[in-house]
Design an enzyme around this catalytic site. Sequence first.
Site, PDB file in Angstrom:
ATOM      1  N   THR A   4       0.854  -1.196   0.000  1.00  0.00           N
ATOM      2  CA  THR A   4       0.000   0.000   0.000  1.00  0.00           C
ATOM      3  C   THR A   4       0.889   1.245   0.000  1.00  0.00           C
ATOM      4  O   THR A   4       0.694   2.160  -0.802  1.00  0.00           O
ATOM      5  CB  THR A   4      -0.934   0.007   1.227  1.00  0.00           C
ATOM      6  OG1 THR A   4      -1.782  -1.145   1.149  1.00  0.00           O
ATOM      7  CG2 THR A   4      -1.790   1.265   1.275  1.00  0.00           C
ATOM      8  N   CYS A  35     -10.391  -6.765   0.940  1.00  0.00           N
ATOM      9  CA  CYS A  35     -10.350  -5.383   1.411  1.00  0.00           C
ATOM     10  C   CYS A  35     -11.723  -4.725   1.358  1.00  0.00           C
ATOM     11  O   CYS A  35     -11.973  -3.772   2.066  1.00  0.00           O
ATOM     12  CB  CYS A  35      -9.378  -4.569   0.589  1.00  0.00           C
ATOM     13  SG  CYS A  35      -7.838  -5.402   0.289  1.00  0.00           S
TER      14      CYS A  35
HETATM   15  C1  LIG Z   1      -2.229  -7.089  -0.776  1.00  0.00           C
HETATM   16  C2  LIG Z   1      -2.082  -6.176  -1.920  1.00  0.00           C
HETATM   17  C3  LIG Z   1      -1.709  -4.837  -1.754  1.00  0.00           C
HETATM   18  C4  LIG Z   1      -1.513  -4.224  -0.387  1.00  0.00           C
HETATM   19  O1  LIG Z   1      -0.385  -4.764   0.231  1.00  0.00           O
HETATM   20  P1  LIG Z   1      -0.093  -4.479   1.792  1.00  0.00           P
HETATM   21  O2  LIG Z   1       1.327  -4.913   1.943  1.00  0.00           O
HETATM   22  O3  LIG Z   1      -1.043  -5.328   2.545  1.00  0.00           O
HETATM   23  O4  LIG Z   1      -0.277  -3.031   2.029  1.00  0.00           O
HETATM   24  C5  LIG Z   1      -1.549  -4.054  -2.870  1.00  0.00           C
HETATM   25  N1  LIG Z   1      -1.741  -4.553  -4.101  1.00  0.00           N
HETATM   26  C6  LIG Z   1      -2.095  -5.828  -4.311  1.00  0.00           C
HETATM   27  C7  LIG Z   1      -2.281  -6.324  -5.694  1.00  0.00           C
HETATM   28  C8  LIG Z   1      -2.288  -6.679  -3.230  1.00  0.00           C
HETATM   29  O5  LIG Z   1      -2.648  -7.937  -3.444  1.00  0.00           O
END
Ligand SMILES: *Cc1c(COP(=O)(O)O)cnc(C)c1O
Length: 384
Positions: free
Chosen positions: A73, A327
């Site tokens: 993120t 999410c």
């Molecule tokens: C899980 C995910 C994120 C977010 O990752 P975090 O490390 O949990 O913040 C962003 N993009 C994709 C495609 C994801 O699967």
Amino acid sequence: MRRVYLDHHSTTPLDPRVLEAMIPFLTEKFGNASSRTHAFGREAEEGVECARAQVASLLGAQPRDIVFTSGATESDNLALQGVASFYRDRGNHIITSRIEHRAVLDTCRALEKQGFEVTSLPVDSCGSVDPEAVSRALTARTILISIIYASHEIGTVQEIQAIGKIAKEREIFFHCDATQGAGKEPIDVDALGVDLLSLSAHKIYGPKGIGALYVRRRKPRVRLEPLVHGGGQERNFRSGTLNVPAIAGFGKACELAGAEMDEERSRLVRLRALLHQRLSRLEGVGLNGHPERRLAGNLNLSFADVEARALLRALGNEIALSPGAACTSAVPEPSYVLRAIGLPLELTLSSVRFGLGRFNTEEEVRWAADRVAETVEELRSRPF
Ligand SMILES: *Cc1c(COP(=O)(O)O)cnc(C)c1O
């Protein structure tokens, strides 16, 4: 009660070998990686630099191109906001797709409020972005293209190399959210023509709260406005004392993923085929996403006349599954990814994402498939 975890796109369990690599940095090697004047700090720094090389190696990158963040993120935010702010004078147009993760979509929305213009490309019924559409969307004001490597929901793998080629020809920076692809599909940032790439440890059997952004330093050099200011760590892109144990674990997770990728992929493809085949004995089962170009562990199915939420509620204590993207699952909203592939509203609410992973066994998959099939039939036989 027996429990089977089939939600590996949300997060993955920590590999015991990763935990082992972290422990020294949680105990005796506790130093601050920036304290180079003593052995405590230098030990921690060594751990960080070893991990940086491991992450870089998974991507065909140079260690110095890797910037540690708190997760994908933050990496997505740093890539998009960092480029947008730094290159604001060059242009205000960003190209992305309708099936990005919220970390990209919502960052684009925030940038729109600051005067940036965002083109969100549609996808076809398999969830693929047409590279030609990227080409057609480019304007003289375009500063960045951001396309997801593989969908966290339907598993479709995009034609990143073709998009990278277009980006290179037109000299536009290209960011790729490869959180679901890194460690699962062979990725080489040079071959793909990617300038910025996001990944996260907890999607590849590493700890939560740690990730990285690959930032190309040469041909072309990408510059970014930082989001977090302070001590100047991570080439000034991301200040703050480094989370050394998490970084060491992330490095180990990347090393394992790289070493075991081919074997793990073929094993997961086999398990997925088994799961799909057993569930296809039911009537009214549809596959969402691309039939071939998809992540090995991903199976996204619609069960006609069954509410996914009811199905997951009935199975929730035994089998961990996700209705669309995790999410957004707190909100009873149809998944925007399934809407983008043109799935009728009713089927979007009947769709379930199966995410297979490293520690799932064949026996578990058989058992889970039968439990899901039974439950689907039971729900269908209930009067409304
Ligand atoms: C899980 C995910 C994120 C977010 O990752 P975090 O490390 O949990 O913040 C962003 N993009 C994709 C495609 C994801 O699967």
